[in-house]
Each structure stands twice: as structure tokens, then as C-alpha cells.
Design an enzyme around this catalytic site. Structure first.
Site, PDB file in Angstrom:
ATOM      1  N   LYS A  53      -4.831  -6.667  -5.150  1.00 33.22           N
ATOM      2  CA  LYS A  53      -5.500  -5.761  -4.188  1.00 33.22           C
ATOM      3  C   LYS A  53      -6.926  -5.459  -4.632  1.00 33.22           C
ATOM      4  O   LYS A  53      -7.864  -5.532  -3.846  1.00 33.22           O
ATOM      5  CB  LYS A  53      -4.710  -4.442  -4.044  1.00 33.22           C
ATOM      6  CG  LYS A  53      -3.270  -4.603  -3.622  1.00 33.22           C
ATOM      7  CD  LYS A  53      -2.564  -3.266  -3.491  1.00 33.22           C
ATOM      8  CE  LYS A  53      -2.422  -2.480  -4.781  1.00 33.22           C
ATOM      9  NZ  LYS A  53      -1.547  -3.118  -5.804  1.00 33.22           N
ATOM     10  N   ARG A  93       1.046   4.614   0.115  1.00 29.43           N
ATOM     11  CA  ARG A  93       1.984   4.105  -0.868  1.00 29.43           C
ATOM     12  C   ARG A  93       3.390   4.686  -0.689  1.00 29.43           C
ATOM     13  O   ARG A  93       4.293   4.380  -1.460  1.00 29.43           O
ATOM     14  CB  ARG A  93       1.465   4.521  -2.239  1.00 29.43           C
ATOM     15  CG  ARG A  93       1.692   3.492  -3.295  1.00 29.43           C
ATOM     16  CD  ARG A  93       0.846   3.952  -4.436  1.00 29.43           C
ATOM     17  NE  ARG A  93       0.916   3.171  -5.586  1.00 29.43           N
ATOM     18  CZ  ARG A  93      -0.137   2.481  -6.056  1.00 29.43           C
ATOM     19  NH1 ARG A  93      -1.256   2.429  -5.410  1.00 29.43           N
ATOM     20  NH2 ARG A  93      -0.027   1.866  -7.193  1.00 29.43           N
ATOM     21  N   ARG A 142      -4.710  -8.319 -17.869  1.00 31.29           N
ATOM     22  CA  ARG A 142      -5.920  -7.865 -17.166  1.00 31.29           C
ATOM     23  C   ARG A 142      -6.851  -7.057 -18.084  1.00 31.29           C
ATOM     24  O   ARG A 142      -6.400  -6.270 -18.908  1.00 31.29           O
ATOM     25  CB  ARG A 142      -5.492  -6.962 -15.996  1.00 31.29           C
ATOM     26  CG  ARG A 142      -6.631  -6.195 -15.375  1.00 31.29           C
ATOM     27  CD  ARG A 142      -6.235  -5.512 -14.104  1.00 31.29           C
ATOM     28  NE  ARG A 142      -5.152  -4.560 -14.276  1.00 31.29           N
ATOM     29  CZ  ARG A 142      -4.529  -3.979 -13.270  1.00 31.29           C
ATOM     30  NH1 ARG A 142      -4.859  -4.259 -12.031  1.00 31.29           N
ATOM     31  NH2 ARG A 142      -3.554  -3.130 -13.497  1.00 31.29           N
ATOM     32  N   ARG A 202      -6.523  -0.803 -18.946  1.00 29.07           N
ATOM     33  CA  ARG A 202      -6.002   0.444 -18.394  1.00 29.07           C
ATOM     34  C   ARG A 202      -4.852   0.975 -19.245  1.00 29.07           C
ATOM     35  O   ARG A 202      -4.044   0.210 -19.763  1.00 29.07           O
ATOM     36  CB  ARG A 202      -5.510   0.196 -16.961  1.00 29.07           C
ATOM     37  CG  ARG A 202      -6.607   0.388 -15.953  1.00 29.07           C
ATOM     38  CD  ARG A 202      -6.262  -0.075 -14.576  1.00 29.07           C
ATOM     39  NE  ARG A 202      -4.951   0.323 -14.081  1.00 29.07           N
ATOM     40  CZ  ARG A 202      -4.511   0.001 -12.867  1.00 29.07           C
ATOM     41  NH1 ARG A 202      -5.277  -0.690 -12.036  1.00 29.07           N
ATOM     42  NH2 ARG A 202      -3.310   0.359 -12.473  1.00 29.07           N
ATOM     43  N   ARG A 230       6.270   1.043 -12.865  1.00 30.28           N
ATOM     44  CA  ARG A 230       5.434   0.963 -11.650  1.00 30.28           C
ATOM     45  C   ARG A 230       6.087   0.046 -10.619  1.00 30.28           C
ATOM     46  O   ARG A 230       6.034   0.320  -9.418  1.00 30.28           O
ATOM     47  CB  ARG A 230       4.026   0.460 -12.003  1.00 30.28           C
ATOM     48  CG  ARG A 230       3.163   1.544 -12.649  1.00 30.28           C
ATOM     49  CD  ARG A 230       2.010   0.998 -13.455  1.00 30.28           C
ATOM     50  NE  ARG A 230       1.089   0.200 -12.683  1.00 30.28           N
ATOM     51  CZ  ARG A 230       0.175  -0.611 -13.229  1.00 30.28           C
ATOM     52  NH1 ARG A 230       0.070  -0.716 -14.540  1.00 30.28           N
ATOM     53  NH2 ARG A 230      -0.637  -1.291 -12.458  1.00 30.28           N
TER      54      ARG A 230
HETATM   55  P1  AP5 Z   1      -5.621  -6.770  -9.532  1.00 30.55           P
HETATM   56  O1  AP5 Z   1      -6.463  -7.251  -8.409  1.00 30.55           O
HETATM   57  O2  AP5 Z   1      -6.213  -5.872 -10.536  1.00 30.55           O
HETATM   58  O3  AP5 Z   1      -4.235  -6.222  -8.963  1.00 30.55           O
HETATM   59  P2  AP5 Z   1      -3.920  -4.908  -8.115  1.00 30.55           P
HETATM   60  O4  AP5 Z   1      -3.079  -5.306  -6.953  1.00 30.55           O
HETATM   61  O5  AP5 Z   1      -5.163  -4.140  -7.839  1.00 30.55           O
HETATM   62  O6  AP5 Z   1      -2.975  -4.191  -9.146  1.00 30.55           O
HETATM   63  P3  AP5 Z   1      -2.999  -2.704  -9.713  1.00 30.55           P
HETATM   64  O7  AP5 Z   1      -2.297  -2.760 -11.052  1.00 30.55           O
HETATM   65  O8  AP5 Z   1      -4.369  -2.110  -9.697  1.00 30.55           O
HETATM   66  O9  AP5 Z   1      -2.123  -2.007  -8.674  1.00 30.55           O
HETATM   67  P4  AP5 Z   1      -1.410  -0.679  -8.797  1.00 30.55           P
HETATM   68  O10 AP5 Z   1      -1.022  -0.493  -7.404  1.00 30.55           O
HETATM   69  O11 AP5 Z   1      -0.290  -0.660  -9.769  1.00 30.55           O
HETATM   70  O12 AP5 Z   1      -2.500   0.293  -9.466  1.00 30.55           O
HETATM   71  P5  AP5 Z   1      -3.417   1.423  -8.863  1.00 30.55           P
HETATM   72  O13 AP5 Z   1      -4.661   1.472  -9.631  1.00 30.55           O
HETATM   73  O14 AP5 Z   1      -3.479   1.307  -7.387  1.00 30.55           O
HETATM   74  O15 AP5 Z   1      -5.066  -8.099 -10.278  1.00 30.55           O
HETATM   75  C1  AP5 Z   1      -4.305  -7.991 -11.481  1.00 30.55           C
HETATM   76  C2  AP5 Z   1      -4.712  -9.118 -12.444  1.00 30.55           C
HETATM   77  O16 AP5 Z   1      -4.300 -10.375 -11.887  1.00 30.55           O
HETATM   78  C3  AP5 Z   1      -6.221  -9.223 -12.666  1.00 30.55           C
HETATM   79  O17 AP5 Z   1      -6.445  -9.478 -14.031  1.00 30.55           O
HETATM   80  C4  AP5 Z   1      -6.665 -10.415 -11.813  1.00 30.55           C
HETATM   81  O18 AP5 Z   1      -7.709 -11.134 -12.440  1.00 30.55           O
HETATM   82  C5  AP5 Z   1      -5.399 -11.269 -11.729  1.00 30.55           C
HETATM   83  N1  AP5 Z   1      -5.243 -11.893 -10.421  1.00 30.55           N
HETATM   84  C6  AP5 Z   1      -5.496 -11.347  -9.185  1.00 30.55           C
HETATM   85  N2  AP5 Z   1      -5.194 -12.230  -8.205  1.00 30.55           N
HETATM   86  C7  AP5 Z   1      -4.730 -13.362  -8.824  1.00 30.55           C
HETATM   87  C8  AP5 Z   1      -4.260 -14.631  -8.353  1.00 30.55           C
HETATM   88  N3  AP5 Z   1      -4.210 -14.906  -7.028  1.00 30.55           N
HETATM   89  N4  AP5 Z   1      -3.852 -15.523  -9.263  1.00 30.55           N
HETATM   90  C9  AP5 Z   1      -3.917 -15.262 -10.608  1.00 30.55           C
HETATM   91  N5  AP5 Z   1      -4.345 -14.074 -11.117  1.00 30.55           N
HETATM   92  C10 AP5 Z   1      -4.758 -13.140 -10.242  1.00 30.55           C
HETATM   93  O19 AP5 Z   1      -2.564   2.741  -9.174  1.00 30.55           O
HETATM   94  C11 AP5 Z   1      -2.381   3.189 -10.502  1.00 30.55           C
HETATM   95  C12 AP5 Z   1      -1.525   4.438 -10.521  1.00 30.55           C
HETATM   96  O20 AP5 Z   1      -2.202   5.490  -9.792  1.00 30.55           O
HETATM   97  C13 AP5 Z   1      -0.157   4.322  -9.833  1.00 30.55           C
HETATM   98  O21 AP5 Z   1       0.819   3.797 -10.708  1.00 30.55           O
HETATM   99  C14 AP5 Z   1       0.105   5.783  -9.420  1.00 30.55           C
HETATM  100  O22 AP5 Z   1       0.552   6.527 -10.520  1.00 30.55           O
HETATM  101  C15 AP5 Z   1      -1.273   6.270  -9.037  1.00 30.55           C
HETATM  102  N6  AP5 Z   1      -1.571   6.089  -7.599  1.00 30.55           N
HETATM  103  C16 AP5 Z   1      -2.530   5.283  -7.062  1.00 30.55           C
HETATM  104  N7  AP5 Z   1      -2.536   5.356  -5.726  1.00 30.55           N
HETATM  105  C17 AP5 Z   1      -1.535   6.223  -5.399  1.00 30.55           C
HETATM  106  C18 AP5 Z   1      -1.025   6.689  -4.161  1.00 30.55           C
HETATM  107  N8  AP5 Z   1      -1.527   6.273  -2.981  1.00 30.55           N
HETATM  108  N9  AP5 Z   1       0.019   7.573  -4.189  1.00 30.55           N
HETATM  109  C19 AP5 Z   1       0.527   7.999  -5.369  1.00 30.55           C
HETATM  110  N10 AP5 Z   1       0.093   7.587  -6.575  1.00 30.55           N
HETATM  111  C20 AP5 Z   1      -0.935   6.704  -6.601  1.00 30.55           C
HETATM  112 MG    MG Z   2      -5.941  -2.281  -8.439  1.00 29.29          MG
END
Ligand code: AP5
Ligand code: MG
Length: 214
Positions: free
Chosen positions: A13, A88, A127, A161, A172
């Protein structure tokens, strides 16, 4: 252009939002990044969020909904935005619907990035990010052109992170399956959901997204 990018942790994402942000001139609204900003600032919300995020749970709907509703009102969202990591939960999806109708806005596309479970853990644990400009990398899948130097800004300091360790990642994923996966049905039932194969190579995923967006 207003988009929702859905998908489990590690789906891509953030990676794809950054590319679309540059290509389309619209802004990425990542609730995860906003919460990490709150944690870094030491705010009350940040203190509460840190505990939940470190454990791999979800921050309360109330805090998140208020945060996004305020953010969407900023001028830099006028040209459009990409919601990354929000909604989410089903209550967040419902709150988004009412907030958009109150603000007379509508989402153009809701797209989910689909990936295999095992790939998510490998992607997240490999990552890392440039500490200066926030550009994202991966030990195996997205290395900088010159080892140890950021492609975008030339920075040489990188960080990981706090929630990217294997135990938290597994929590997660459980939170995703229990609380977030139901919103796939929410948008599917509404007939607006589109799917992209997130197991494809990063450039191919970007191409598939652009094809949908048009
Ligand atoms: P990346 O693009 O970083 O993946 P992502 O989908 O953004 O994954 P996240 O870990 O950021 O998602 P998340 O939903 O767990 O975390 P968030 O910050 O939203 O890609 C990952 C890696 O893979 C990278 O190294 C990239 O290079 C590689 N990659 C990408 N695409 C690829 C491909 N096609 N092939 C190979 N490699 C690839 O949330 C964090 C925390 O915040 C949550 O756990 C929760 O506690 C809280 N939170 C956030 N939003 C909410 C909400 N709306 N409600 C409640 N709590 C929330
Ligand atoms: Mg992300």
C-alpha cells in the site's frame, strides 16, 4: 481523484501510494504514518497509540476517524488523495461513507492489493526506510542502486519500524484477518471493489493500478 488502497500488512500500500502520489499529483494519507508522527511528537494520542501499535493491534476507531476527518479538510487534499491503511474496520468504512457525504466528496476507486500470507512476513521483516526522506526499500526486493545510499536524497541513514519484528507482524496479520478483511466484503457488496495481484513485481503492480484508475 480519490482512492482507497486496501490490503494486508506488507501488501505494498505504502510503496504504491508513493508512486501514485508522484504520478497523479495527489496526496497519500497513511493513517499508520500519521500515528507514527503522533508517537514521535510524544502527544497523548501518540502515547496511547504506541502501546497498541507495538503489540500489533488496532488503534480505536474514534481516534482514527477524527484524525482522517480533520486531515481531509486540509488544502493539500483538494486535488485528491489516496487513503492508505484506512478504513480498517467496518465502523471506519461506515464513518468514511458518512464523512464523505457530509463533505460532498466521493471516492473514485476502491482497490485491494492481494498477496499470499507468507510473502507478507518476508516483505515486512526485510523492509527499511531512508531516515531523511522516508523512501522505502527492501533487503531483497527493492534495493537502492548504490548499496547504503538512498536513491532519492543520497541519505545514508536508514531505519526500521518498531512494529516490523516477526512476532508483531503475526499479530498484525491476525488483526487484519479478524477486523479488516470484512471490509473487503463491505465494498464488494457495494459493487465498487477492484482487485490487483500484489504478488507481481512492484512495477507491474503500479501498471495494474494505473490501468484501473485510467
Ligand atoms: P509496503 O508498501 O511498505 O507495505 P504496506 O502495505 O504499506 O504495509 P504496512 O506494513 O505499512 O501496512 P500496515 O497496514 O501493517 O501498516 P500501517 O503503517 O498502515 O511494502 C512492504 C515491503 O515490501 C517494502 O519493503 C517494499 O519494498 C516491499 N514490496 C512492496 N511491494 C512489493 C512487491 N510487489 N514485490 C516485492 N516486494 C514488495 O499501520 C501500522 C499500525 O498503525 C497498525 O498495526 C495499527 O496499529 C495502526 N493503524 C494504522 N491505521 C489504522 C487504522 N485505520 N485503524 C486502526 N489502527 C491503525
Ligand atoms: Mg504502509
Amino acid at each position: 481523484m480519490k482512492l482507497i488502497l486496501l490490503g494486508p500488512p506488507g501488501a505494498g500500500k505504502g510503496t504504491q501510494s508513493k508512486r501514485l502520489e508522484e504520478a497523479l499529483g495527489i496526496i497519500q494519507l497513511s493513517t499508520g504514518d500519521m500515528l507514527r508522527g503522533e508517537v514521535a511528537s510524544g502527544s497523548e494520542n501518540g502515547k496511547k497509540a504506541k502501546e497498541v501499535m507495538d503489540a500489533g493491534g488496532l488503534v480505536s476507531d474514534e481516534v482514527i476517524i477524527e484524525m482522517i476527518s480533520d486531515r481531509i479538510d486540509h488544502d493539500d487534499c483538494k486535488a485528491g488523495f489516496i487513503l492508505d491503511g484506512f478504513p480498517r474496520t467496518v465502523p471506519q468504512a461506515e464513518a468514511l461513507d458518512s464523512m464523505l457525504s457530509e463533505k460532498s466528496l466521493r471516492i473514485d476507486d476502491v482497490i485491494t492489493i492481494e498477496v499470499d500470507k507468507e510473502a507478507m512476513v518476508r516483505r515486512i521483516t526485510g523492509r527499511y526506510t531512508c531516515s531523511a526522506c522516508g523512501a522505502g526499500y527492501h533487503e531483497d526486493f527493492q534495493k537502492p542502486a548504490s548499496a547504503g545510499v538512498c536513491d532519492k536524497c543520497g541519505g545514508t541513514d536508514f531505519s526500521r519500524r518498531a512494529d516490523d519484528n516477526e512476532e508483531t507482524v503475526r499479530n498484525r496479520l491476525t488483526a487484519y484477518e479478524e477486523l479488516t478483511a470484512p471490509i473487503i466484503n463491505y465494498y464488494d457488496d457495494a459493487g465498487v471493489l477492484k482487485r490487483v495481484d500484489g504478488m507481481a513485481e512492484i512495477n507491474q503492480v503500479t501498471a495494474s493500478l494505473k490501468e484501473i484508475i485510467g
